[in-house]
Design a protein around this motif. Structure first.
Motif, short mmCIF file in Angstrom:
data_model
loop_
_atom_site.label_atom_id
_atom_site.label_comp_id
_atom_site.label_asym_id
_atom_site.label_seq_id
_atom_site.Cartn_x
_atom_site.Cartn_y
_atom_site.Cartn_z
N GLU A 26 -11.36 -32.64 10.75
CA GLU A 26 -10.92 -33.71 11.64
C GLU A 26 -9.96 -33.14 12.67
OE1 GLU A 26 -9.19 -38.26 11.45
OE2 GLU A 26 -9.34 -37.11 9.60
N SER A 27 -10.10 -33.62 13.91
CA SER A 27 -9.24 -33.15 14.99
C SER A 27 -8.96 -34.29 15.95
CB SER A 27 -9.91 -32.01 15.75
OG SER A 27 -10.96 -32.50 16.55
N GLU A 33 -10.46 -25.84 19.65
CA GLU A 33 -10.45 -25.07 18.40
C GLU A 33 -11.82 -25.02 17.72
OE1 GLU A 33 -7.85 -23.21 17.34
OE2 GLU A 33 -7.01 -23.84 19.27
N CYS A 34 -12.80 -25.72 18.28
CA CYS A 34 -14.15 -25.72 17.71
C CYS A 34 -14.83 -24.38 18.01
CB CYS A 34 -14.98 -26.85 18.31
SG CYS A 34 -16.66 -26.93 17.64
#
Length: 74
Positions: A26-27, A33-34
């Motif tokens: 979850e973000s 950051e993916c």
């Protein structure tokens, strides 16, 4: 696993793409950051459409969570 289940893969679950394993995290709305955002020309949209990776947008996911994908390194 059905197509619908894969598109909405739960936070903390993993999936395999080729010989690599990824975890759903979850973000916020930020994709930086993916691991797929780091690829040249970010092909994630076409990868989602063609069901290679789950959906990441909380606007589309059934759990309404924005997520990113991080490679699981052994």
């Amino acid at each position: 696993m059905t197509k619908e289940e894969f598109k909405n893969l739960e936070v903390g679950k993993t999936f395999t793409l080729g010989f690599r394993k990824f975890i759903v995290i979850e973000s916020g709305i930020d994709c930086s950051e993916c691991c797929f955002d780091k690829l040249e020309d970010c092909p994630c949209s076409s990868m989602r459409i063609n069901n290679f990776i789950p959906e990441c947008s909380g606007r589309i996911r059934k759990d309404a969570k924005d997520v990113i994908f991080v490679e699981v390194v052994k």
